[in-house]
Scaffold this motif. Structure first.
Motif, PDB file in Angstrom:
ATOM      1  N   SER A   1      -5.531  -3.058  -4.233  1.00 37.91           N
ATOM      2  CA  SER A   1      -4.098  -2.694  -3.663  1.00 37.91           C
ATOM      3  C   SER A   1      -3.872  -1.374  -3.840  1.00 37.91           C
ATOM      4  N   GLY A   2      -4.065  -0.884  -5.138  1.00 41.12           N
ATOM      5  CA  GLY A   2      -3.696   0.277  -5.718  1.00 41.12           C
ATOM      6  C   GLY A   2      -4.892   1.534  -4.948  1.00 41.12           C
ATOM      7  N   SER A   3      -6.044   1.129  -4.830  1.00 41.86           N
ATOM      8  CA  SER A   3      -7.052   2.002  -4.222  1.00 41.86           C
ATOM      9  C   SER A   3      -6.539   2.346  -2.653  1.00 41.86           C
ATOM     10  N   VAL A   4      -6.236   1.169  -2.028  1.00 38.32           N
ATOM     11  CA  VAL A   4      -5.880   1.301  -0.664  1.00 38.32           C
ATOM     12  C   VAL A   4      -4.651   2.054  -0.493  1.00 38.32           C
ATOM     13  N   ILE A   5      -3.477   2.080  -1.435  1.00 36.78           N
ATOM     14  CA  ILE A   5      -2.397   3.090  -1.268  1.00 36.78           C
ATOM     15  C   ILE A   5      -2.820   4.650  -1.466  1.00 36.78           C
ATOM     16  N   THR A   6      -3.709   4.657  -2.576  1.00 37.88           N
ATOM     17  CA  THR A   6      -4.092   6.203  -2.686  1.00 37.88           C
ATOM     18  C   THR A   6      -4.733   6.622  -1.450  1.00 37.88           C
TER      19      THR A   6
ATOM     20  N   ARG B   1     -12.008  -5.200 -24.000  1.00 39.50           N
ATOM     21  CA  ARG B   1     -11.327  -5.588 -22.942  1.00 39.50           C
ATOM     22  C   ARG B   1     -10.373  -4.585 -22.839  1.00 39.50           C
ATOM     23  N   ILE B   2      -9.568  -4.070 -23.722  1.00 36.75           N
ATOM     24  CA  ILE B   2      -8.429  -3.228 -23.884  1.00 36.75           C
ATOM     25  C   ILE B   2      -8.974  -2.004 -23.304  1.00 36.75           C
ATOM     26  N   ARG B   3      -9.914  -1.515 -24.102  1.00 30.87           N
ATOM     27  CA  ARG B   3     -10.960  -0.317 -23.682  1.00 30.87           C
ATOM     28  C   ARG B   3     -11.128  -0.234 -22.356  1.00 30.87           C
ATOM     29  N   ARG B   4     -11.736  -1.073 -21.758  1.00 31.90           N
ATOM     30  CA  ARG B   4     -12.311  -1.205 -20.359  1.00 31.90           C
ATOM     31  C   ARG B   4     -11.159  -0.890 -19.395  1.00 31.90           C
ATOM     32  N   CYS B   5     -10.106  -1.589 -19.702  1.00 29.19           N
ATOM     33  CA  CYS B   5      -8.763  -1.437 -18.807  1.00 29.19           C
ATOM     34  C   CYS B   5      -8.127  -0.260 -19.014  1.00 29.19           C
ATOM     35  N   HIS B   6      -8.178   0.688 -20.267  1.00 26.78           N
ATOM     36  CA  HIS B   6      -7.757   1.979 -20.387  1.00 26.78           C
ATOM     37  C   HIS B   6      -8.568   2.925 -19.480  1.00 26.78           C
ATOM     38  N   LEU B   7      -9.957   2.493 -19.325  1.00 24.71           N
ATOM     39  CA  LEU B   7     -10.994   3.392 -18.787  1.00 24.71           C
ATOM     40  C   LEU B   7     -10.795   3.201 -17.132  1.00 24.71           C
ATOM     41  N   ASN B   8     -10.085   2.096 -16.900  1.00 26.56           N
ATOM     42  CA  ASN B   8     -10.024   1.746 -15.552  1.00 26.56           C
ATOM     43  C   ASN B   8      -8.670   2.711 -14.930  1.00 26.56           C
ATOM     44  N   ASP B   9      -7.714   2.506 -15.903  1.00 24.53           N
ATOM     45  CA  ASP B   9      -6.663   3.523 -15.726  1.00 24.53           C
ATOM     46  C   ASP B   9      -6.911   4.821 -15.612  1.00 24.53           C
ATOM     47  N   LEU B  10      -7.980   5.533 -16.503  1.00 27.29           N
ATOM     48  CA  LEU B  10      -8.267   6.747 -16.376  1.00 27.29           C
ATOM     49  C   LEU B  10      -9.055   7.001 -15.047  1.00 27.29           C
ATOM     50  N   GLU B  11      -9.623   6.067 -14.622  1.00 32.81           N
ATOM     51  CA  GLU B  11     -10.303   6.479 -13.162  1.00 32.81           C
ATOM     52  C   GLU B  11      -9.330   6.313 -12.173  1.00 32.81           C
ATOM     53  N   ASN B  12      -8.360   5.817 -12.157  1.00 34.10           N
ATOM     54  CA  ASN B  12      -7.400   5.500 -10.919  1.00 34.10           C
ATOM     55  C   ASN B  12      -6.035   6.123 -10.981  1.00 34.10           C
ATOM     56  N   ILE B  13      -5.434   6.271 -12.284  1.00 34.86           N
ATOM     57  CA  ILE B  13      -4.111   6.848 -12.079  1.00 34.86           C
ATOM     58  C   ILE B  13      -4.358   8.364 -12.081  1.00 34.86           C
ATOM     59  N   PRO B  14      -4.926   9.116 -12.408  1.00 33.96           N
ATOM     60  CA  PRO B  14      -4.904  10.636 -12.238  1.00 33.96           C
ATOM     61  C   PRO B  14      -5.196  10.855 -10.769  1.00 33.96           C
ATOM     62  N   ALA B  15      -6.052  10.157 -10.147  1.00 37.60           N
ATOM     63  CA  ALA B  15      -6.113  10.391  -8.706  1.00 37.60           C
ATOM     64  C   ALA B  15      -5.060   9.953  -7.877  1.00 37.60           C
TER      65      ALA B  15
ATOM     66  N   PHE C   1       1.602   1.091  -5.863  1.00 35.00           N
ATOM     67  CA  PHE C   1       0.632   1.371  -6.678  1.00 35.00           C
ATOM     68  C   PHE C   1       0.858   1.023  -8.153  1.00 35.00           C
ATOM     69  N   THR C   2       1.969   1.435  -8.598  1.00 34.24           N
ATOM     70  CA  THR C   2       2.649   1.025  -9.959  1.00 34.24           C
ATOM     71  C   THR C   2       2.372  -0.297 -10.126  1.00 34.24           C
ATOM     72  N   ALA C   3       3.144  -1.051  -9.317  1.00 29.26           N
ATOM     73  CA  ALA C   3       2.943  -2.758  -9.629  1.00 29.26           C
ATOM     74  C   ALA C   3       1.612  -2.976  -9.690  1.00 29.26           C
ATOM     75  N   ALA C   4       0.682  -2.262  -8.793  1.00 31.00           N
ATOM     76  CA  ALA C   4      -0.688  -2.910  -8.820  1.00 31.00           C
ATOM     77  C   ALA C   4      -1.356  -2.551 -10.247  1.00 31.00           C
ATOM     78  N   ARG C   5      -1.188  -1.607 -10.605  1.00 26.04           N
ATOM     79  CA  ARG C   5      -1.736  -0.914 -11.806  1.00 26.04           C
ATOM     80  C   ARG C   5      -1.076  -1.778 -13.310  1.00 26.04           C
ATOM     81  N   TYR C   6      -0.038  -2.087 -13.160  1.00 29.30           N
ATOM     82  CA  TYR C   6       0.543  -2.972 -14.130  1.00 29.30           C
ATOM     83  C   TYR C   6      -0.076  -4.370 -14.049  1.00 29.30           C
ATOM     84  N   ILE C   7       0.090  -4.968 -12.832  1.00 28.61           N
ATOM     85  CA  ILE C   7      -0.615  -6.357 -12.617  1.00 28.61           C
ATOM     86  C   ILE C   7      -2.178  -6.429 -12.879  1.00 28.61           C
TER      87      ILE C   7
END
Length: 165
Positions: free
Chosen positions: A146-151, A81-95, A120-126
């Protein structure tokens, strides 16, 4: 209003300073998840698709007995679960980091940029908290969306500002 590029990307520009603040908070969050994944994998001997050299490094921690299989599976699920969360960050935060930096270049109003960066930052932490606890859906989905919409909103504003027609 003509603003020099060197002024846009300097600490004199409040929009750029806000971007830098939230960008580093997001990078730190991604780094935390990377370290947390490694620590959890090593601590509990959960290697999943780990390299053989990783497994050897952590071989000092013996495998659990067969009577503890259920506990081991729970730990594996938690680490995954931690790994999947990290992978999701790697897919969204760099963009977001790229689009957010390009957003600085169009010289948006400070309040607009601040709202976009904060949401966006709050959405990623949540999203992270919802993923790791786990919280019931749609909590994680709303945070992700929410984060995707902001981007996308920032991207649209950049396209409008850069339009040559």
């Amino acid at each position: 209003m003509d603003t020099d590029l060197k002024d846009l990307f300097s600490l004199k520009n409040d929009v750029f300073r806000v971007y830098l603040t939230y960008a580093i908070l997001l990078v730190f969050k991604m780094m935390f998840l990377s370290f947390y994944t490694s620590i959890m994998r090593g601590t509990f001997g959960v290697y999943m698709e780990a390299n053989r050299e990783d497994a050897k490094l952590w071989a000092m921690f013996p495998e659990e007995s067969s009577k503890d299989k259920l506990r081991i599976q729970r730990v594996r699920d938690r680490v995954d679960r931690i790994r999947r969360c990290h992978l999701n960050d790697l897919e969204n935060i760099p963009a977001f980091l790229i689009v957010g930096l390009l957003f600085v270049a169009i010289n948006p109003p400070l309040y607009v940029a601040s709202i976009y960066y904060r949401v966006f930052t709050a959405a990623r932490y949540i999203h992270c908290v919802a993923y790791l606890l786990p919280l019931p859906q749609p909590c994680r989905a709303v945070a992700f969306g929410s984060g995707s919409v902001i981007t996308v909103l920032m991207g649209v504003e950049i396209l409008k500002a850069a339009a040559l027609f």
